[in-house]
Design an enzyme around this catalytic site. Sequence first.
Site, PDB file in Angstrom:
ATOM      1  N   LYS A 251      -6.505  18.830  21.224  1.00  0.00           N
ATOM      2  CA  LYS A 251      -7.320  17.327  22.397  1.00  0.00           C
ATOM      3  C   LYS A 251      -8.405  17.554  22.618  1.00  0.00           C
ATOM      4  CE  LYS A 251      -4.838  16.460  26.126  1.00  0.00           C
ATOM      5  NZ  LYS A 251      -3.894  17.339  27.348  1.00  0.00           N
TER       6      LYS A 251
ATOM      7  N   HIS B  23       4.391  -0.583 -19.018  1.00  0.00           N
ATOM      8  CA  HIS B  23       5.119  -0.555 -17.749  1.00  0.00           C
ATOM      9  C   HIS B  23       5.911  -0.774 -16.866  1.00  0.00           C
ATOM     10  CE1 HIS B  23       1.600  -4.187 -18.654  1.00  0.00           C
ATOM     11  NE2 HIS B  23       1.052  -3.142 -18.423  1.00  0.00           N
TER      12      HIS B  23
END
Length: 372
Positions: A142, A272
């Site tokens: 922070k 595929h």
Amino acid sequence: MKFERKLKKYALISLTDKNGVVELARALAGSRYQIISTGNTARVIRESGTDCIEMGEFTGFPEILGGRVKTLNPKVFGGILSRRDNPSDLAEMENHDLGSIDVVAVNLYDFSGAASDENATVDQLIEKIDIGGVSLIRAAAKNHKYVTLLTSPSQYPEFLERLEKNELDEGYRAHLAVEGFKLTAQYDTLISSTLEARITGESTTLTVFEPERRVLRYGENPHQKGYFHGDFSAYFEQLTGKELSYNNILDLSAACELVGELKGHACAIIKHNNPCGAATGDGPLEAYTKALSCDPVSAFGGVVVFNSEIDAVAAEKLNEIFLELVVAPSFTEEAVEVLSKKKQRRVLLQRRPLDHKFVVRNAAGGYLVQER
């Protein structure tokens, strides 16, 4: 005394993983940081010949509750969270005789290791939940405008180089802060999902957190960006060939899952995301020959996966057509040499079976989830 404290630079080091801590502490001390540390970390630092202040000495309050409370103290969090350019903060720091902590090196209790033990009780898991470490990370992240946060030994080399060059700039600190927030998010996700499953027997929230990202050449189609999140190297080692594509990884996964359903010597061919053939045989060569016979035309350019070792004879057969990927749990040296003759071919060693518990798919504005 207050004036003297304001001149001091403090670095807090509290680590579960102590790899690299000796070099880190020595470099910080050499840059005139006063080092604050806890328990075993302080012992390792002192035994290496670098001075440090024990946490209880710094705060004036001892560790309590069997080590459950070590760093949760205003002297620590005030030192981390104070805004160095805020007059009100500076006045309070001086009023309470607090020093600024400019570097925080911390990592967390190994909850992941405990969670992987199916025999661990809830009480044992709870004792592996880090409180102070998470709080330190969030506080330093922070206040990254002023504080440098280190959460992994892998960050130390760059930090030490920048420390020596006096290049601990705000952009660098911001990057480290993001890594800290990612770490605590992953940690809390693991805790909540593990405890929910152990306490209620259910997992009602879908949580996926895979911070490691590989940028692929493209997605399913060239105009789409593609990424892989996860630890690919834990499951596969690429022995030859160029980088894998998005479609390669899809087909690889499908073929591995299919082979995992078969017994004995097995082979699956996928292209595929569609199966071209799957079979079992007396050995990998026979399994492949039978799988290829299902649809030899579609198999061209596909991915073939085995569950047993590939030798030179099987490799010669594989070289009769173009196959993008050949995957097996082991290869003879001769087989790798034969397979490498095809320059566009990738050869992958499968280190272990895929062990995902669930299948997840995007659907209808949400996700479909099923057990594997």
